[in-house]
Design a protein around this motif. Sequence first.
Motif, mmCIF file in Angstrom:
data_model
loop_
_atom_site.group_PDB
_atom_site.id
_atom_site.type_symbol
_atom_site.label_atom_id
_atom_site.label_comp_id
_atom_site.label_asym_id
_atom_site.label_seq_id
_atom_site.Cartn_x
_atom_site.Cartn_y
_atom_site.Cartn_z
ATOM 1 N N HIS A 43 0.846 -1.188 0.000
ATOM 2 C CA HIS A 43 0.000 0.000 0.000
ATOM 3 C C HIS A 43 0.884 1.241 0.000
ATOM 4 O O HIS A 43 2.105 1.145 0.144
ATOM 5 C CB HIS A 43 -0.984 -0.014 1.175
ATOM 6 C CG HIS A 43 -0.350 0.091 2.525
ATOM 7 N ND1 HIS A 43 -0.922 0.758 3.578
ATOM 8 C CD2 HIS A 43 0.827 -0.365 3.023
ATOM 9 C CE1 HIS A 43 -0.150 0.691 4.641
ATOM 10 N NE2 HIS A 43 0.917 0.008 4.331
ATOM 11 N N ALA A 44 0.243 2.390 -0.176
ATOM 12 C CA ALA A 44 0.944 3.685 -0.179
ATOM 13 C C ALA A 44 0.282 4.551 0.893
ATOM 14 O O ALA A 44 -0.683 5.253 0.609
ATOM 15 C CB ALA A 44 0.864 4.341 -1.554
ATOM 16 N N PRO A 45 0.783 4.486 2.134
ATOM 17 C CA PRO A 45 0.118 5.214 3.209
ATOM 18 C C PRO A 45 0.288 6.734 3.155
ATOM 19 O O PRO A 45 -0.450 7.450 3.831
ATOM 20 C CB PRO A 45 0.767 4.642 4.472
ATOM 21 C CG PRO A 45 2.091 4.130 4.033
ATOM 22 C CD PRO A 45 1.897 3.674 2.609
ATOM 23 N N LEU A 46 1.234 7.228 2.350
ATOM 24 C CA LEU A 46 1.492 8.667 2.305
ATOM 25 C C LEU A 46 1.846 9.099 0.893
ATOM 26 O O LEU A 46 2.632 8.438 0.212
ATOM 27 C CB LEU A 46 2.669 9.025 3.230
ATOM 28 C CG LEU A 46 3.201 10.455 3.133
ATOM 29 C CD1 LEU A 46 2.220 11.421 3.791
ATOM 30 C CD2 LEU A 46 4.564 10.563 3.780
ATOM 31 N N ALA A 47 1.254 10.214 0.471
ATOM 32 C CA ALA A 47 1.630 10.837 -0.804
ATOM 33 C C ALA A 47 1.551 12.347 -0.638
ATOM 34 O O ALA A 47 0.582 12.872 -0.080
ATOM 35 C CB ALA A 47 0.709 10.378 -1.933
#
Length: 151
Positions: A43-47
């Motif tokens: 997953h990508a918890p921060l962008a």
Amino acid sequence: MKTDNKETITVETTINAPVEKVWKYWTEPEHITKWSFASDDWHAPLAENDLRVGGTFHTRMEAKDGSFGFDFGGVYSEIKINELISYTLGDGRKVIVTFISQERDTKVIEVFEAEATHSNEQQKAGWQALLDKFKEYSELSHENENLKGEF
């Protein structure tokens, strides 16, 4: 594309959504966190994204089990809204992303300089997997937005 005699790799896809929507899904952090990972066990918890020449972007990608993670980021060198994004990664490699409007579809082409740690085949497979995840997310989001608009 060859830049400074570095080998480049190209991945591409065609998305069943207009270029304005594809651009939005590619550039807005609330969308980036929904697609910027190559498989469902990540997953990508921060962008974060400062979409302007000289602006930076940063995406944190992690395995959902917490076993591994890394930061992906760089600095923008050229922006043409709904057409092109060019940037330099933290390790100095260059990337160009082109968005081509094709009536109701959008072709996305990413060209990036290869790195020396992984084989070109591994790199191409990884970047293509991300692009495939982006296509899946974009088409589903576009379809859902269209359904909401009909009521």
